[in-house]
Design an enzyme around this catalytic site. Structure first.
Site, PDB file in Angstrom:
ATOM      1  N   ASP A 158       0.833  -1.218   0.000  1.00  0.00           N
ATOM      2  CA  ASP A 158       0.000   0.000   0.000  1.00  0.00           C
ATOM      3  C   ASP A 158       0.860   1.257   0.000  1.00  0.00           C
ATOM      4  O   ASP A 158       0.557   2.225   0.702  1.00  0.00           O
ATOM      5  CB  ASP A 158      -0.948  -0.011   1.204  1.00  0.00           C
ATOM      6  CG  ASP A 158      -2.115   0.984   1.024  1.00  0.00           C
ATOM      7  OD1 ASP A 158      -2.455   1.306  -0.136  1.00  0.00           O
ATOM      8  OD2 ASP A 158      -2.686   1.422   2.040  1.00  0.00           O
ATOM      9  N   LYS A 160       2.002   4.706  -1.015  1.00  0.00           N
ATOM     10  CA  LYS A 160       1.383   5.886  -1.611  1.00  0.00           C
ATOM     11  C   LYS A 160       1.852   7.090  -0.814  1.00  0.00           C
ATOM     12  O   LYS A 160       2.314   6.952   0.332  1.00  0.00           O
ATOM     13  CB  LYS A 160      -0.146   5.777  -1.587  1.00  0.00           C
ATOM     14  CG  LYS A 160      -0.736   5.541  -0.196  1.00  0.00           C
ATOM     15  CD  LYS A 160      -2.250   5.316  -0.273  1.00  0.00           C
ATOM     16  CE  LYS A 160      -2.837   4.994   1.095  1.00  0.00           C
ATOM     17  NZ  LYS A 160      -4.295   4.748   1.035  1.00  0.00           N
ATOM     18  N   ASN A 163       1.051   7.561   2.916  1.00  0.00           N
ATOM     19  CA  ASN A 163       1.670   6.682   3.911  1.00  0.00           C
ATOM     20  C   ASN A 163       3.158   6.955   4.093  1.00  0.00           C
ATOM     21  O   ASN A 163       3.839   6.233   4.817  1.00  0.00           O
ATOM     22  CB  ASN A 163       1.470   5.212   3.514  1.00  0.00           C
ATOM     23  CG  ASN A 163       0.047   4.748   3.730  1.00  0.00           C
ATOM     24  OD1 ASN A 163      -0.730   5.413   4.404  1.00  0.00           O
ATOM     25  ND2 ASN A 163      -0.317   3.625   3.154  1.00  0.00           N
TER      26      ASN A 163
END
Length: 366
Positions: A158, A160, A163
């Site tokens: 995840d 991105k 984050n």
């Protein structure tokens, strides 16, 4: 911080007996040990708050999750995976650290580093795009963190800008491990459809088995966004964006160095077996000509001066935290310690056996 758990799709129903990490240290921590000051992030299952520990005045980011919401969406496995990864990641300079975790009958609490230089997303929104040296610096620190997770057989899944946080000096701190997949050997694959639409790799969209190279695709998407201002195959129409990811050739417009174009082509290779990183993982990434200005030993030891200094005034400075979060009132319930003897308050504590944790040298004082 955007702590949303994106599109995780677990097909297997979970019951309380599925989650049992066995005995672990119980620090007897409780919500009343903290003053909760400001909301600094939100997600599917709760909030992240800036909190000051009463015994010593230290600031932490405390992630508070609602058990009922987690159980309703059958996300126990992802939450426990996040806790496990946090325990393993404390030895890397570009990964957020868990200080300890505890639970009440209704909530889970992660006590994390408070990182207040702002999300990469926040800075990208303000500046639209970064210079190539600045983008290279962030990409290198992120790649170092991803390479470390891969060495532990963890796929992040995840990556991105939301984050990727900056610390008070401007170094990267990767956070939110809710979609990490543990136990993926170098040749191993998984099939869970999860991630964030703009950054999904083609093999994930095709619902094919995928491997750790999915993280290198995401690194390419983030690097592209840092250089160009938008993700590589972006469209407001999600169906069109998915079609672009699957079929549209990569566009490298504008004046970029040959090295930048080459690494973007390598990372954003639609065939995962031909993608940069497919053969020798992080070794391939760090040996690419794009990263030739980087001394990786100096990078790891934070001897390279960051290209941007957030200039924060101490640990309680929230100037780089999105006002969307900070303007929200702190819920009274996060600081209450319910009566543990009361059966009425319990809502699934059996589903999170072994969640509580404190390192052996963490002397917790109320």
């Amino acid at each position: 911080m955007n702590w949303t758990n994106s599109m995780a799709n677990n097909n297997q129903p979970l019951c309380s007996s599925d989650i049992n990490l066995g005995p672990s240290a119980n620090p007897n921590a409780q919500p009343t040990d903290f003053d909760f000051l400001t909301v600094i992030g939100k997600g599917s299952f709760g909030r992240v708050l800036l909190a000051k520990r009463k015994c010593d005045g230290k600031c932490y980011a405390v992630k508070v999750l609602q058990k009922k919401a987690i159980i309703k969406k059958k996300e126990q496995k992802n939450i426990m995976a996040e806790r496990n990864v946090l325990l393993k990641s404390v030895k890397h300079p570009f990964l957020v650290s868990l200080h300890y975790s505890f639970q009440t009958p209704e909530k889970l609490y992660f006590v994390l580093d408070y990182v207040n230089g702002g999300e990469l997303f926040f800075h990208l929104q303000k500046e639209r795009c970064f210079t190539e040296p600045r983008a290279r610096f962030y990409a290198a620190e992120v790649a170092s963190a991803i390479g470390y997770l891969h060495s532990l057989n963890i796929v992040y899944r995840d990556l991105k800008p939301e984050n990727i946080l900056l610390d008070s000096q401007g170094h990267v701190v990767l956070t939110d491990f809710g979609l990490c997949k543990e136990g993926i050997e170098p040749e191993g694959t998984t099939t869970t459809f999860c991630g964030t639409p703009e950054y999904l790799a083609p093999e994930v969209l095709r619902k094919q088995p995928y491997d750790r190279t999915v993280d290198w695709w995401c690194l390419g998407a983030v690097l592209y966004e840092m250089l160009y201002g938008l993700p590589p195959f972006y469209s407001r129409d999600v169906a069109e964006m998915y079609d672009n990811i699957l079929h549209k050739p990569l566009e490298l417009r504008g004046v970029k160095t040959i090295a930048a174009c080459e690494i973007l082509k390598g990372l954003l290779q639609k065939d995962q077996h031909q993608r940069l990183g497919a053969v020798s993982d992080f070794v391939e990434i760090k040996n690419h000509i794009f990263f030739s200005p980087i001394n990786w030993d100096d990078l790891y030891n934070k001897r390279i001066k960051p290209p941007y200094n957030p200039n924060v005034n101490g640990p309680a400075d929230i100037r780089h935290i999105d006002p969307e979060f900070t303007k929200e009132a702190v819920p009274n319930s996060v600081s209450r310690t319910p009566d543990l003897a009361s059966g009425s308050a319990s809502s699934g504590s059996g589903a999170f056996l072994g969640f509580s944790y404190a390192p052996p040298d963490e002397a917790f004082l109320s």
